[in-house]
Design a protein around this motif. Structure first.
Motif, PDB file in Angstrom:
ATOM      1  N   ALA A  71       0.984  -1.173   0.053  1.00  0.00           N
ATOM      2  CA  ALA A  71      -0.119   0.032   0.094  1.00  0.00           C
ATOM      3  C   ALA A  71       0.857   1.324   0.016  1.00  0.00           C
ATOM      4  O   ALA A  71       0.743   2.089  -0.665  1.00  0.00           O
ATOM      5  N   ILE A  72       1.896   1.403   0.884  1.00  0.00           N
ATOM      6  CA  ILE A  72       2.890   2.599   0.852  1.00  0.00           C
ATOM      7  C   ILE A  72       3.470   2.763  -0.253  1.00  0.00           C
ATOM      8  O   ILE A  72       3.681   3.737  -1.120  1.00  0.00           O
ATOM      9  N   ALA A  73       3.952   1.567  -1.100  1.00  0.00           N
ATOM     10  CA  ALA A  73       4.658   1.456  -2.317  1.00  0.00           C
ATOM     11  C   ALA A  73       3.894   2.255  -3.257  1.00  0.00           C
ATOM     12  O   ALA A  73       4.221   2.728  -4.384  1.00  0.00           O
ATOM     13  N   LEU A  74       2.407   1.793  -3.639  1.00  0.00           N
ATOM     14  CA  LEU A  74       1.535   2.217  -4.419  1.00  0.00           C
ATOM     15  C   LEU A  74       1.599   3.852  -4.179  1.00  0.00           C
ATOM     16  O   LEU A  74       1.586   4.548  -5.133  1.00  0.00           O
ATOM     17  N   VAL A  75       1.174   4.246  -3.232  1.00  0.00           N
ATOM     18  CA  VAL A  75       1.146   5.760  -2.775  1.00  0.00           C
ATOM     19  C   VAL A  75       2.382   6.332  -3.208  1.00  0.00           C
ATOM     20  O   VAL A  75       2.440   7.332  -3.917  1.00  0.00           O
ATOM     21  N   ILE A  76       3.455   6.143  -2.802  1.00  0.00           N
ATOM     22  CA  ILE A  76       4.840   6.488  -3.274  1.00  0.00           C
ATOM     23  C   ILE A  76       5.075   6.637  -4.847  1.00  0.00           C
ATOM     24  O   ILE A  76       5.498   7.387  -5.170  1.00  0.00           O
ATOM     25  N   PHE A  77       4.860   5.411  -5.436  1.00  0.00           N
ATOM     26  CA  PHE A  77       4.938   5.097  -6.741  1.00  0.00           C
ATOM     27  C   PHE A  77       4.123   6.139  -7.624  1.00  0.00           C
ATOM     28  O   PHE A  77       4.336   6.767  -8.547  1.00  0.00           O
ATOM     29  N   GLY A  78       2.838   6.320  -7.072  1.00  0.00           N
ATOM     30  CA  GLY A  78       1.913   7.437  -7.698  1.00  0.00           C
ATOM     31  C   GLY A  78       2.501   8.749  -7.527  1.00  0.00           C
ATOM     32  O   GLY A  78       2.447   9.516  -8.470  1.00  0.00           O
ATOM     33  N   ILE A  79       2.939   9.155  -6.507  1.00  0.00           N
ATOM     34  CA  ILE A  79       3.446  10.448  -6.294  1.00  0.00           C
ATOM     35  C   ILE A  79       4.782  10.640  -7.192  1.00  0.00           C
ATOM     36  O   ILE A  79       4.932  11.601  -8.061  1.00  0.00           O
ATOM     37  N   PHE A  80       5.572   9.439  -7.242  1.00  0.00           N
ATOM     38  CA  PHE A  80       6.718   9.539  -8.127  1.00  0.00           C
ATOM     39  C   PHE A  80       6.412   9.621  -9.739  1.00  0.00           C
ATOM     40  O   PHE A  80       7.159  10.343 -10.252  1.00  0.00           O
ATOM     41  N   MET A  81       5.380   8.866  -9.880  1.00  0.00           N
ATOM     42  CA  MET A  81       4.950   8.750 -11.082  1.00  0.00           C
ATOM     43  C   MET A  81       4.545  10.279 -11.925  1.00  0.00           C
ATOM     44  O   MET A  81       4.835  10.511 -12.978  1.00  0.00           O
ATOM     45  N   VAL A  82       3.619  10.845 -11.179  1.00  0.00           N
ATOM     46  CA  VAL A  82       3.348  12.228 -11.341  1.00  0.00           C
ATOM     47  C   VAL A  82       4.156  13.208 -11.351  1.00  0.00           C
ATOM     48  O   VAL A  82       4.594  14.052 -12.377  1.00  0.00           O
ATOM     49  N   THR A  83       5.010  13.272 -10.232  1.00  0.00           N
ATOM     50  CA  THR A  83       6.141  14.295  -9.984  1.00  0.00           C
ATOM     51  C   THR A  83       7.334  14.235 -10.717  1.00  0.00           C
ATOM     52  O   THR A  83       7.841  15.293 -11.347  1.00  0.00           O
ATOM     53  N   VAL A  84       7.915  12.977 -10.930  1.00  0.00           N
ATOM     54  CA  VAL A  84       8.985  12.921 -11.498  1.00  0.00           C
ATOM     55  C   VAL A  84       8.936  12.452 -12.795  1.00  0.00           C
ATOM     56  O   VAL A  84       9.652  13.021 -14.012  1.00  0.00           O
ATOM     57  N   LEU A  85       8.228  11.353 -13.240  1.00  0.00           N
ATOM     58  CA  LEU A  85       8.025  11.058 -14.514  1.00  0.00           C
ATOM     59  C   LEU A  85       6.944  11.668 -15.497  1.00  0.00           C
ATOM     60  O   LEU A  85       6.782  11.609 -16.802  1.00  0.00           O
ATOM     61  N   GLY A  86       6.318  12.753 -14.780  1.00  0.00           N
ATOM     62  CA  GLY A  86       5.274  13.589 -15.577  1.00  0.00           C
ATOM     63  C   GLY A  86       4.090  12.837 -16.306  1.00  0.00           C
ATOM     64  O   GLY A  86       3.445  13.336 -16.957  1.00  0.00           O
ATOM     65  N   GLU A  87       3.600  11.518 -15.615  1.00  0.00           N
ATOM     66  CA  GLU A  87       2.605  10.818 -15.965  1.00  0.00           C
ATOM     67  C   GLU A  87       1.393  11.338 -15.321  1.00  0.00           C
ATOM     68  O   GLU A  87       1.435  11.310 -14.162  1.00  0.00           O
ATOM     69  N   PRO A  88       0.364  11.322 -16.378  1.00  0.00           N
ATOM     70  CA  PRO A  88      -1.111  11.702 -15.181  1.00  0.00           C
ATOM     71  C   PRO A  88      -1.420  10.575 -14.729  1.00  0.00           C
ATOM     72  O   PRO A  88      -1.477   9.304 -14.992  1.00  0.00           O
ATOM     73  N   LEU A  89      -2.230  10.840 -13.692  1.00  0.00           N
ATOM     74  CA  LEU A  89      -3.213   9.871 -12.937  1.00  0.00           C
ATOM     75  C   LEU A  89      -4.562   9.552 -13.759  1.00  0.00           C
ATOM     76  O   LEU A  89      -5.050  10.447 -13.974  1.00  0.00           O
ATOM     77  N   HIS A  90      -5.203   8.349 -13.579  1.00  0.00           N
ATOM     78  CA  HIS A  90      -6.343   8.132 -14.153  1.00  0.00           C
ATOM     79  C   HIS A  90      -7.212   7.391 -13.058  1.00  0.00           C
ATOM     80  O   HIS A  90      -6.636   6.936 -12.320  1.00  0.00           O
ATOM     81  N   TRP A  91      -8.401   7.028 -13.428  1.00  0.00           N
ATOM     82  CA  TRP A  91      -9.258   6.323 -12.722  1.00  0.00           C
ATOM     83  C   TRP A  91      -8.764   4.885 -12.416  1.00  0.00           C
ATOM     84  O   TRP A  91      -9.180   4.525 -11.283  1.00  0.00           O
ATOM     85  N   ARG A  92      -8.102   4.243 -13.454  1.00  0.00           N
ATOM     86  CA  ARG A  92      -7.600   3.102 -13.208  1.00  0.00           C
ATOM     87  C   ARG A  92      -6.580   2.948 -11.915  1.00  0.00           C
ATOM     88  O   ARG A  92      -6.385   2.085 -11.235  1.00  0.00           O
ATOM     89  N   HIS A  93      -5.939   4.071 -11.731  1.00  0.00           N
ATOM     90  CA  HIS A  93      -4.953   4.269 -10.423  1.00  0.00           C
ATOM     91  C   HIS A  93      -5.572   4.221  -9.126  1.00  0.00           C
ATOM     92  O   HIS A  93      -5.252   3.722  -8.296  1.00  0.00           O
ATOM     93  N   ALA A  94      -6.889   4.902  -9.217  1.00  0.00           N
ATOM     94  CA  ALA A  94      -7.537   5.114  -8.146  1.00  0.00           C
ATOM     95  C   ALA A  94      -8.434   3.536  -7.658  1.00  0.00           C
ATOM     96  O   ALA A  94      -8.349   3.233  -6.539  1.00  0.00           O
ATOM     97  N   ALA A  95      -8.676   3.125  -8.731  1.00  0.00           N
ATOM     98  CA  ALA A  95      -9.276   1.642  -8.564  1.00  0.00           C
ATOM     99  C   ALA A  95      -8.333   0.686  -7.952  1.00  0.00           C
ATOM    100  O   ALA A  95      -8.600  -0.039  -7.187  1.00  0.00           O
ATOM    101  N   ALA A  96      -7.012   0.645  -8.637  1.00  0.00           N
ATOM    102  CA  ALA A  96      -6.137  -0.103  -7.984  1.00  0.00           C
ATOM    103  C   ALA A  96      -5.664   0.212  -6.652  1.00  0.00           C
ATOM    104  O   ALA A  96      -5.546  -0.752  -5.836  1.00  0.00           O
ATOM    105  N   PHE A  97      -5.711   1.509  -6.180  1.00  0.00           N
ATOM    106  CA  PHE A  97      -5.375   1.895  -5.011  1.00  0.00           C
ATOM    107  C   PHE A  97      -6.631   1.478  -4.089  1.00  0.00           C
ATOM    108  O   PHE A  97      -6.189   0.873  -2.766  1.00  0.00           O
TER     109      PHE A  97
END
Length: 112
Positions: A71-97
């Motif tokens: 769970a912690i890894a998913l939150v941290i990866f989500g933040i990293f994905m958006v802030t460092v890699l510049g990828e957007p969050l989608h509803w799929r990410h929220a569903a997986a979380f």
């Protein structure tokens, strides 16, 4: 609480070790990237192993430790994905979380 803090810190290092090279490091030789990632991952292990030992000593099961880490890894990866890699969050990410958080809930229900 030390378990959670150490797991958060360890996941910050592991996410960095696995994904730092995707943004600006793709031109580096693969062996160099692997060696740098191993060095970063060493710090992750120095944090994750004590986190698991402390959590287990305080009554957490191995399953609880693992699902909390995921769970912690998913939150941290989500933040990293958006802030460092510049990828957007989608509803799929929220569903997986939500699914991972449900798993956390199932493993911690009834824990005294």
């Amino acid at each position: 609480m030390p378990t959670i803090i150490l797991l958060i810190l360890s996941n910050l290092f592991m996410t960095t070790a696995w994904y730092w090279h995707l943004k600006g490091g793709m031109n580096k030789p693969l062996m160099l990237v692997i060696l740098i990632s191993w060095a970063i991952a060493f710090v992750e292990y120095c944090l994750a192993v004590p986190a698991n030992r402390i959590g287990f000593a305080h009554g957490w099961s191995a399953g609880q430790l693992k699902i909390a880490q995921e769970a912690i890894a998913l939150v941290i990866f989500g933040i990293f994905m958006v802030t460092v890699l510049g990828e957007p969050l989608h509803w799929r990410h929220a569903a997986a979380f939500a699914c991972i958080m449900a798993a956390v809930g199932f493993l911690f229900v009834g824990r005294s």
